[in-house]
Motif scaffolding. Structure first.
Motif, short mmCIF file in Angstrom:
data_model
loop_
_atom_site.label_atom_id
_atom_site.label_comp_id
_atom_site.label_asym_id
_atom_site.label_seq_id
_atom_site.Cartn_x
_atom_site.Cartn_y
_atom_site.Cartn_z
N LYS A 13 123.55 -7.94 -54.23
CA LYS A 13 122.61 -9.00 -53.85
C LYS A 13 122.62 -9.23 -52.35
O LYS A 13 121.58 -9.44 -51.73
CB LYS A 13 122.97 -10.29 -54.59
CG LYS A 13 122.73 -10.24 -56.09
CD LYS A 13 123.11 -11.56 -56.75
CE LYS A 13 122.90 -11.50 -58.26
NZ LYS A 13 123.29 -12.78 -58.92
N GLU A 14 123.81 -9.18 -51.75
CA GLU A 14 123.94 -9.44 -50.32
C GLU A 14 123.24 -8.37 -49.49
O GLU A 14 122.79 -8.65 -48.37
CB GLU A 14 125.41 -9.55 -49.94
CG GLU A 14 126.08 -10.79 -50.52
CD GLU A 14 127.58 -10.83 -50.30
OE1 GLU A 14 128.21 -11.81 -50.72
OE2 GLU A 14 128.12 -9.87 -49.70
N PHE A 15 123.15 -7.16 -50.03
CA PHE A 15 122.47 -6.08 -49.31
C PHE A 15 121.05 -5.84 -49.84
O PHE A 15 120.42 -4.85 -49.49
CB PHE A 15 123.29 -4.79 -49.39
CG PHE A 15 124.45 -4.75 -48.44
CD1 PHE A 15 124.29 -4.29 -47.15
CD2 PHE A 15 125.69 -5.21 -48.83
CE1 PHE A 15 125.36 -4.27 -46.26
CE2 PHE A 15 126.78 -5.19 -47.96
CZ PHE A 15 126.61 -4.72 -46.67
N SER A 16 120.57 -6.75 -50.68
CA SER A 16 119.21 -6.68 -51.24
C SER A 16 118.96 -5.33 -51.92
O SER A 16 117.91 -4.72 -51.76
CB SER A 16 118.16 -6.90 -50.14
OG SER A 16 118.33 -8.18 -49.55
N VAL A 17 119.95 -4.89 -52.70
CA VAL A 17 119.83 -3.61 -53.41
C VAL A 17 119.09 -3.84 -54.72
O VAL A 17 119.41 -4.76 -55.49
CB VAL A 17 121.22 -3.02 -53.70
CG1 VAL A 17 121.11 -1.73 -54.50
CG2 VAL A 17 121.98 -2.78 -52.40
N TYR A 18 118.07 -3.03 -54.98
CA TYR A 18 117.35 -3.10 -56.24
C TYR A 18 118.08 -2.29 -57.31
O TYR A 18 118.67 -1.25 -57.02
CB TYR A 18 115.95 -2.50 -56.09
CG TYR A 18 114.98 -3.31 -55.25
CD1 TYR A 18 114.19 -4.30 -55.82
CD2 TYR A 18 114.86 -3.07 -53.89
CE1 TYR A 18 113.29 -5.03 -55.05
CE2 TYR A 18 113.96 -3.80 -53.10
CZ TYR A 18 113.18 -4.76 -53.69
OH TYR A 18 112.30 -5.48 -52.93
N SER A 19 117.99 -2.77 -58.55
CA SER A 19 118.55 -2.04 -59.71
C SER A 19 117.42 -1.84 -60.72
O SER A 19 117.33 -2.57 -61.71
CB SER A 19 119.70 -2.81 -60.34
OG SER A 19 120.75 -3.02 -59.41
N PRO A 20 116.55 -0.85 -60.50
CA PRO A 20 115.36 -0.68 -61.34
C PRO A 20 115.66 -0.43 -62.81
O PRO A 20 114.88 -0.85 -63.68
CB PRO A 20 114.66 0.54 -60.72
CG PRO A 20 115.18 0.61 -59.33
CD PRO A 20 116.59 0.13 -59.40
N LEU A 21 116.76 0.24 -63.12
CA LEU A 21 117.09 0.50 -64.53
C LEU A 21 117.37 -0.82 -65.24
O LEU A 21 116.92 -1.05 -66.37
CB LEU A 21 118.30 1.42 -64.64
CG LEU A 21 118.17 2.80 -63.99
CD1 LEU A 21 119.46 3.59 -64.14
CD2 LEU A 21 117.01 3.58 -64.61
N ARG A 22 118.10 -1.69 -64.58
CA ARG A 22 118.40 -3.00 -65.14
C ARG A 22 117.14 -3.84 -65.25
O ARG A 22 116.89 -4.49 -66.27
CB ARG A 22 119.45 -3.70 -64.28
CG ARG A 22 119.94 -5.04 -64.84
CD ARG A 22 121.01 -5.64 -63.93
NE ARG A 22 121.54 -6.88 -64.45
CZ ARG A 22 122.51 -6.98 -65.35
NH1 ARG A 22 123.06 -5.88 -65.82
NH2 ARG A 22 122.93 -8.15 -65.78
N GLU A 23 116.34 -3.83 -64.19
CA GLU A 23 115.11 -4.62 -64.17
C GLU A 23 114.12 -4.13 -65.23
O GLU A 23 113.29 -4.91 -65.71
CB GLU A 23 114.47 -4.55 -62.79
CG GLU A 23 115.30 -5.24 -61.70
CD GLU A 23 114.78 -4.98 -60.30
OE1 GLU A 23 113.58 -4.71 -60.18
OE2 GLU A 23 115.58 -5.05 -59.34
N SER A 24 114.22 -2.86 -65.60
CA SER A 24 113.34 -2.29 -66.62
C SER A 24 113.90 -2.46 -68.03
O SER A 24 113.27 -2.02 -69.00
CB SER A 24 113.11 -0.80 -66.35
OG SER A 24 112.55 -0.59 -65.07
#
Length: 251
Positions: free
Chosen positions: A130-141
């Motif tokens: 979160k602190e580095f604004s990393v996306y987790s597309p697998l989780r978000e999907s």
């Protein structure tokens, strides 16, 4: 969100790539969607050699650019002293290195392979994401580990059935100093078990003692190879035990 929709919105991404099931599928999905993608593998004392080799092999197979970033992670006292927050500090160091390298290469969107099966409450490293604004597309999907394995198999990815493999540092009890010697002993011990045909295995250590964790189906085979295993493990450890709580039974 559908995974392909994410890549329609983000056409140029950097992927933190471990060589494991999840980040491999994420890399494949980005490439398949026509996204401009570059993979970043962090090579430190915590990664076993086979993961590095798998990462190289996979990048070649997909024909994607792979940057290997070498870090001396044990130089950081917040990590080598092995506090409860070690994973958080380690992730910060890793993603700081990836973010800086990606920025130099012209990538501002950073992704990782966290999936919907991962428990955020049990992963201090997620705070660093979160602190580095990393996306987790697998989780978000909403893609779970089982679904990712299925999709990877359908896509013909050799990573589809790789056992889950946490970094070598997780084998050392919290609060006990992490050293290169201990990490090397764990890697050699686990490699020996791999050579005997075991796959889902961990060698946990506390000081000079080792505790082997296996799936219940492998208990009898370990006992059959007891003398051979002891002969190898005694090179590194004073005591060797088998954890009777099978890996599939662990919470």
């Amino acid at each position: 969100m559908i995974l392909s929709d994410f890549f329609l919105q983000h056409k140029k991404v950097a992927v933190a790539f471990s060589g494991g099931v999840d980040s491999a599928y994420l890399l494949f999905a980005a490439k398949s969607c026509g996204t401009k993608v570059r993979a970043y593998y962090v090579k430190s004392e915590f990664q076993p050699q086979f993961e590095y080799e798998d990462a190289l092999r996979f990048a070649v197979m997909l024909d994607v650019e792979l940057s290997v970033l070498k870090l001396h992670i044990l130089e950081n006292p917040n990590i080598c002293e092995n506090p409860k927050e070690r994973c958080y500090h380690c992730k910060r160091v890793i993603f700081d290195a990836i973010a800086k390298a990606a920025a130099v290469d012209g990538f501002s969107v950073l992704l990782d392979g966290t999936n919907a099966s991962d428990d955020a409450g049990d992963r201090p490293g997620m705070r660093a994401l979160k602190e580095f604004s990393v996306y987790s597309p697998l989780r978000e999907s909403g893609l779970t580990k089982d679904e990712i394995r299925r999709l990877s198999r359908e896509a013909g990815l050799f990573t589809w059935d790789k056992p889950a493999y946490a970094c070598l540092a997780t084998r050392i009890s919290t609060g006990e100093e992490i050293t290169q010697e201990k990490l090397a002993a764990v890697e050699m011990a686990e490699n020996f078990l791999f050579s005997l045909g075991f796959t889902d295995v961990r060698v946990r250590i506390q000081k000079k003692n080792a505790r082997i964790q296996l799936s219940a189906k492998d208990f009898s085979r370990l006992i059959e190879n007891r003398r051979e295993v002891l002969g190898e493990f005694k090179k590194y450890f004073d005591m060797v035990t088998l954890d009777l709580q099978a890996r599939g039974e662990m919470n």
